[in-house]
Design an enzyme around this catalytic site. Sequence first.
Site, mmCIF file in Angstrom:
data_model
loop_
_atom_site.group_PDB
_atom_site.id
_atom_site.type_symbol
_atom_site.label_atom_id
_atom_site.label_comp_id
_atom_site.label_asym_id
_atom_site.label_seq_id
_atom_site.Cartn_x
_atom_site.Cartn_y
_atom_site.Cartn_z
ATOM 1 N N CYS A 128 5.629 6.631 4.026
ATOM 2 C CA CYS A 128 4.391 5.867 3.801
ATOM 3 C C CYS A 128 3.731 6.257 2.476
ATOM 4 O O CYS A 128 2.811 5.583 2.016
ATOM 5 C CB CYS A 128 3.398 6.066 4.938
ATOM 6 S SG CYS A 128 3.969 5.348 6.484
ATOM 7 N N HIS A 158 3.470 -4.887 3.900
ATOM 8 C CA HIS A 158 3.415 -5.318 5.300
ATOM 9 C C HIS A 158 3.023 -6.789 5.364
ATOM 10 O O HIS A 158 2.274 -7.271 4.514
ATOM 11 C CB HIS A 158 2.363 -4.526 6.081
ATOM 12 C CG HIS A 158 2.717 -3.093 6.273
ATOM 13 N ND1 HIS A 158 3.653 -2.670 7.202
ATOM 14 C CD2 HIS A 158 2.283 -1.975 5.650
ATOM 15 C CE1 HIS A 158 3.759 -1.358 7.138
ATOM 16 N NE2 HIS A 158 2.946 -0.902 6.200
ATOM 17 N N HIS A 199 0.836 -1.203 0.000
ATOM 18 C CA HIS A 199 0.000 0.000 0.000
ATOM 19 C C HIS A 199 0.871 1.254 0.000
ATOM 20 O O HIS A 199 2.082 1.195 0.148
ATOM 21 C CB HIS A 199 -0.981 0.015 1.186
ATOM 22 C CG HIS A 199 -0.351 0.249 2.524
ATOM 23 N ND1 HIS A 199 -1.084 0.338 3.686
ATOM 24 C CD2 HIS A 199 0.942 0.424 2.901
ATOM 25 C CE1 HIS A 199 -0.278 0.551 4.703
ATOM 26 N NE2 HIS A 199 0.942 0.608 4.262
ATOM 27 N N ASP A 224 -4.254 -11.045 -0.047
ATOM 28 C CA ASP A 224 -2.884 -11.550 0.010
ATOM 29 C C ASP A 224 -2.146 -11.287 -1.310
ATOM 30 O O ASP A 224 -2.655 -11.593 -2.387
ATOM 31 C CB ASP A 224 -2.893 -13.055 0.312
ATOM 32 C CG ASP A 224 -1.520 -13.567 0.697
ATOM 33 O OD1 ASP A 224 -0.754 -12.809 1.331
ATOM 34 O OD2 ASP A 224 -1.207 -14.728 0.351
ATOM 35 N N HIS A 225 -0.950 -10.693 -1.188
ATOM 36 C CA HIS A 225 -0.110 -10.342 -2.341
ATOM 37 C C HIS A 225 -0.808 -9.391 -3.307
ATOM 38 O O HIS A 225 -0.599 -9.462 -4.519
ATOM 39 C CB HIS A 225 0.383 -11.608 -3.062
ATOM 40 C CG HIS A 225 1.431 -12.343 -2.273
ATOM 41 N ND1 HIS A 225 1.123 -13.087 -1.150
ATOM 42 C CD2 HIS A 225 2.772 -12.409 -2.421
ATOM 43 C CE1 HIS A 225 2.235 -13.592 -0.648
ATOM 44 N NE2 HIS A 225 3.248 -13.188 -1.389
ATOM 45 N N HIS A 267 4.911 0.247 -0.408
ATOM 46 C CA HIS A 267 5.688 -0.684 0.427
ATOM 47 C C HIS A 267 4.746 -1.764 0.932
ATOM 48 O O HIS A 267 3.526 -1.658 0.755
ATOM 49 C CB HIS A 267 6.345 0.070 1.592
ATOM 50 C CG HIS A 267 5.343 0.721 2.505
ATOM 51 N ND1 HIS A 267 4.758 1.924 2.229
ATOM 52 C CD2 HIS A 267 4.786 0.294 3.665
ATOM 53 C CE1 HIS A 267 3.910 2.242 3.184
ATOM 54 N NE2 HIS A 267 3.889 1.263 4.071
ATOM 55 N N GLU A 315 -0.288 -4.476 11.932
ATOM 56 C CA GLU A 315 0.414 -4.084 10.718
ATOM 57 C C GLU A 315 1.883 -4.502 10.789
ATOM 58 O O GLU A 315 2.523 -4.776 9.785
ATOM 59 C CB GLU A 315 0.317 -2.572 10.498
ATOM 60 C CG GLU A 315 0.809 -2.151 9.129
ATOM 61 C CD GLU A 315 0.622 -0.672 8.895
ATOM 62 O OE1 GLU A 315 -0.171 -0.319 8.014
ATOM 63 O OE2 GLU A 315 1.253 0.131 9.600
#
Length: 144
Positions: free
Chosen positions: A33, A39, A14, A77-78, A37, A125
């Site tokens: 941010c 998490h 995100h 996911d991904h 990037h 996170e």
Amino acid sequence: MIQVTKRVEFCAAHRYANPRWSEEENRRVFGKCGNVHGHNYILEVTVEGEPSPDTGMVMDLKALKDLIIEAVVDRFDHKDLNQDVPYFKEKNPTPENLAVVIWELLEARLEGRQGHRLHRIRLHENGSFFVDYYGEHAGHAERI
Ligand code: NI
């Protein structure tokens, strides 16, 4: 009432930005941010209810896990949350906003099941930051 919690993990990318602000203002508020990037999120889903007299369980754990995988993990996911989730075209994909979306997705699937209800979403996170959500804003994330 007894609360039972299932934990799952997913990875997603995100970035934070406010399109109404200048580039400079975005950089000042969001810093790094603002760059894409990723998490490794840890999601804890808590369901509340009375144990069934037949099984001794509040909810079948396999059913709960399958539901979370289908509704949340397979969806996020991904993925790039900004690009791949319509709700985050207009809102920043913060853990706060993500928790609301996850609540909506799970509550819709748990609704109508007997004897238990969704109690809390806890979304980590990273190792030092997590958010809790109890559904106060339910209904606000209809466009997922
Ligand atoms: Ni981030």
